[in-house]
Design a protein around this motif. Sequence first.
Motif, mmCIF file in Angstrom:
data_model
loop_
_atom_site.group_PDB
_atom_site.id
_atom_site.type_symbol
_atom_site.label_atom_id
_atom_site.label_comp_id
_atom_site.label_asym_id
_atom_site.label_seq_id
_atom_site.Cartn_x
_atom_site.Cartn_y
_atom_site.Cartn_z
ATOM 1 N N LYS A 35 -12.723 -4.271 4.310
ATOM 2 C CA LYS A 35 -11.791 -3.838 3.269
ATOM 3 C C LYS A 35 -11.076 -4.830 2.572
ATOM 4 O O LYS A 35 -11.237 -6.351 3.350
ATOM 5 N N SER A 88 -1.790 -2.088 2.541
ATOM 6 C CA SER A 88 -3.069 -1.445 1.888
ATOM 7 C C SER A 88 -4.201 -1.474 1.293
ATOM 8 O O SER A 88 -4.457 -2.805 0.367
ATOM 9 N N VAL A 89 -5.098 -1.077 0.906
ATOM 10 C CA VAL A 89 -6.107 -2.380 1.178
ATOM 11 C C VAL A 89 -6.879 -1.508 -0.683
ATOM 12 O O VAL A 89 -6.600 -0.372 -1.054
ATOM 13 N N GLU A 92 -12.562 -3.385 -1.671
ATOM 14 C CA GLU A 92 -13.530 -2.586 -0.726
ATOM 15 C C GLU A 92 -14.803 -3.380 -0.721
ATOM 16 O O GLU A 92 -15.085 -3.911 -2.443
ATOM 17 N N PRO A 156 -11.200 1.569 -4.485
ATOM 18 C CA PRO A 156 -10.967 2.071 -4.680
ATOM 19 C C PRO A 156 -10.559 3.342 -5.627
ATOM 20 O O PRO A 156 -9.828 3.751 -4.872
ATOM 21 N N CYS A 200 -6.272 4.396 -4.638
ATOM 22 C CA CYS A 200 -6.509 4.670 -3.020
ATOM 23 C C CYS A 200 -7.652 4.838 -2.007
ATOM 24 O O CYS A 200 -8.343 6.061 -2.004
ATOM 25 N N ARG A 201 -7.775 4.008 -1.196
ATOM 26 C CA ARG A 201 -8.754 3.837 -0.627
ATOM 27 C C ARG A 201 -9.164 5.144 0.575
ATOM 28 O O ARG A 201 -9.923 6.045 0.039
ATOM 29 N N THR A 202 -7.533 6.105 0.700
ATOM 30 C CA THR A 202 -8.610 7.261 2.210
ATOM 31 C C THR A 202 -8.633 8.337 1.586
ATOM 32 O O THR A 202 -9.786 9.512 1.078
ATOM 33 N N TRP A 205 -12.417 8.051 -0.075
ATOM 34 C CA TRP A 205 -13.510 8.097 0.736
ATOM 35 C C TRP A 205 -12.886 9.957 0.851
ATOM 36 O O TRP A 205 -14.316 10.210 1.379
#
Length: 271
Positions: A35, A88-89, A92, A156, A200-202, A205
Amino acid sequence: MNNYHWNKKNVDLYPDEIAPWKLPRDKHATISVLKHRMSELGTVDEYLARCEQYFKIEYLRRMNGPTEQAWHTLMIGLNAKFNKRERSVVLECLQFGGNKEFWDGFADEDAIKEYFQKCYAFAINKIGFLHTHENIICAVIITELNRRNLFVYYLPVTPKWRTKIMSTNRNKCGTLLQQTDENGIPLYRKRSNIDNPLLCRTEFWEQRGGLTSFSDLQEDFFKKISGQYGAVRGKSTSLVKNTNLEQRLRFGRYEDDKYDILPDFDDMPFD
């Protein structure tokens, strides 16, 4: 038994015993997710520049310009939106690797490159925007002295995500609270927009399995790629809630097994 204790004592007591580091090891192939936050994008440039100077490096997809510039270019090209927060990521990386025993099983460097090309195709199918390479800014094979890896850097970005359904109730600070169902589970509204996706990474995934997304990724990689090259799956030590059903059956996992209990946490700074 640690190696120090073995060296000092077992050589004399057990002369016929094989040293732990001399025992044959299984072949292991790895896949992991790295990340990067916005403030860390420069480290990608520094790492790649250092590798280009000291190691063998081969691009399957070359990055156009510095990482931050390439990131902004892709965001514009995808017309993606991003709710910026300090931590915030924003980038990736799928990292593919393996141990020495795994690489020794290949005939030559061309065979290893073919393997990494299959890994890259796997990555596009798993993390690619609409199963394409449009959100991938760089894919590079790096061969160092004692290891080799494929790094696939990507944004992402997801065309599907959720938004909270807010209630009219507020907390003590006056902030609106999220609605919940009769069981107290938070409620969300589904969103979908291919032409204006979300970084948005969340949510990225969440669309790939949520709690078991990384477990699903590793299991699928083993079944489709690494297992075909003789790699062995390691023992599952994650909590059962983070392990998919197929892996539970594979590793004989069950509720409250020895890997399903969080260790005691001591938050006292001193005894």
